[in-house]
Enzyme design. Structure first.
Site, short mmCIF file in Angstrom:
data_model
loop_
_atom_site.label_atom_id
_atom_site.label_comp_id
_atom_site.label_asym_id
_atom_site.label_seq_id
_atom_site.Cartn_x
_atom_site.Cartn_y
_atom_site.Cartn_z
CG LEU A 63 55.48 23.62 -22.04
CD1 LEU A 63 55.69 24.85 -21.17
CD2 LEU A 63 55.99 22.38 -21.34
CB SER A 125 60.66 30.80 -10.14
OG SER A 125 60.87 32.16 -9.80
CE1 TYR A 131 57.68 38.54 -6.08
CE2 TYR A 131 59.06 36.60 -5.75
CZ TYR A 131 58.87 37.85 -6.29
OH TYR A 131 59.85 38.42 -7.07
CE1 TYR A 156 57.80 32.84 -15.15
CE2 TYR A 156 58.65 34.06 -13.26
CZ TYR A 156 58.80 33.09 -14.23
OH TYR A 156 59.96 32.36 -14.29
CE LYS A 160 58.93 28.74 -13.06
NZ LYS A 160 59.35 27.95 -14.25
CB ALA A 186 67.41 34.81 -7.32
#
Length: 342
Positions: A63, A125, A131, A156, A160, A186
């Site tokens: 990546l 995600s 969040y 993290y 995402k 999830a």
């Protein structure tokens, strides 16, 4: 049958996507960061029942670099981009996770566009959706986005969210007809095929190993990896999935304490080390000052984020196994492969 590239085929989700594509008769390519990982991928495929995957080929690509991506996507009809950096601890510099996730996604999209690929399915995600928000009863859905200014947004989660945002922006500005669909799972559980697995699986292993004397008060949505892979395949070809996001979750949230109770009830003596107690939040916060692995847990204490997979069910006919079945499949496979204490 189509020719499909799966990025990150050695990962927990990637290997299940490869398995299902091979079972459906497609010609499958997958990327690995190092050529020696091919042996691991083939071993996991054998464990999953694909004894001789003649229609699978490997390409080396990372990546963080441009090399290899053009060759990997050449002649492909579809790309399923699963690969993403993952860490079990909080990095000192969040860009260690953010930059490869965002830039790697753009590398894959750019190569796919230039190769004339029809559609890319990106594994995002639920972390890109639920969040950074105040507590709420209403389940999160695909119209929601994580608020990056929230106190509970770990590197993290941020990686995402930014990677998915960058993907949608790329398609809008310079996609040149390339189609995009996104899957937002999830916590992913289910049968492990080898020693490579996600942080979610580590929770079950830690419980079975008795690594925690008491569990933190943490809740999350659950989905089986086999159903996540199935949703990727549906989103790859369904005309109505073009330009859409799909949450992959089964039922209501589960706490780590719920998971422990399930394991003890269903596994009997094999779950003898699973803790029975839930630690007070202040104890977890104190322990996190000495145990780096707990630092990512602290912002999640007591927070319940409900989400709905109704869109995938109604639009794509997706049906998910229960969370309990996914958890037990995780435990049974970890025990069978000797990945927990005897």
């Amino acid at each position: 049958m189509a020719t499909i590239l799966v990025t990150g085929g050695s990962g927990f989700v990637g290997i299940h996507v490869v398995l299902q594509l091979l079972a459906a008769g497609h010609a499958v390519r997958t990327t690995v960061r190092r050529p020696d990982r091919q042996v691991d991928v083939l071993a996991m495929l054998r464990e999953g029942g694909a004894a001789a995957p003649e229609s699978l080929s490997f390409f080396t690509a990372d990546l963080t670099a441009d090399q290899g991506w053009r060759e990997a996507v050449a002649g492909c009809d579809y790309v399923i981009h699963v690969a993403s950096p993952l860490s079990t601890s909080v990095p000192k510099d969040e860009n260690e996770m953010i930059v490869p996730a965002r830039d790697g996604t753009l590398r894959v999209l750019r190569a796919a566009r230039d190769a004339g690929v029809r559609r890319v399915v990106v594994t995002s995600s639920l972390g890109a959706i639920g969040y950074g928000h105040k507590p709420r009863e209403k389940p999160f859905d695909e119209t929601d986005w994580t608020n990056l200014d929230g106190a509970d947004v770990q590197p993290y989660i941020k990686s995402k969210t930014l990677a998915e945002r960058a993907a949608w922006d790329f398609i809008a500005r310079e996609g040149n007809g390339l189609e995009l669909s996104v899957i937002n799972p999830a916590g992913i559980f289910g049968p492990v095929l080898g020693p490579d697995f996600s942080g979610s699986i580590e929770i079950v292993r830690s419980l079975l190993d008795g690594a925690m004397p008491a569990v933190p008060r943490v809740y999350f949505g659950v989905v089986d990896v086999r159903d996540v892979a199935d949703l990727h395949l549906r989103a790859m070809t369904a005309p109505e999935a073009k330009g859409e996001r799909f949450i992959a979750v089964s039922g209501d949230t589960m706490s780590i304490l719920d998971i422990g109770r399930l394991l003890r009830r269903e596994l009997g003596p094999r779950a003898r080390r699973v803790p029975r107690l839930q630690a007070p939040d202040w104890v977890v916060r104190l322990a996190a000052t000495r145990i780096p692995l707990l630092q990512a847990v602290v912002p999640m204490l007591g927070k319940v984020r409900r989400a709905t997979g109704a869109k995938a069910e109604t639009m794509l006919g997706w049906q998910a196994r229960s969370g309990e079945e996914a958890i037990l499949a995780t435990a049974e496979s970890l025990i069978r492969l000797g990945l927990v204490k005897a």
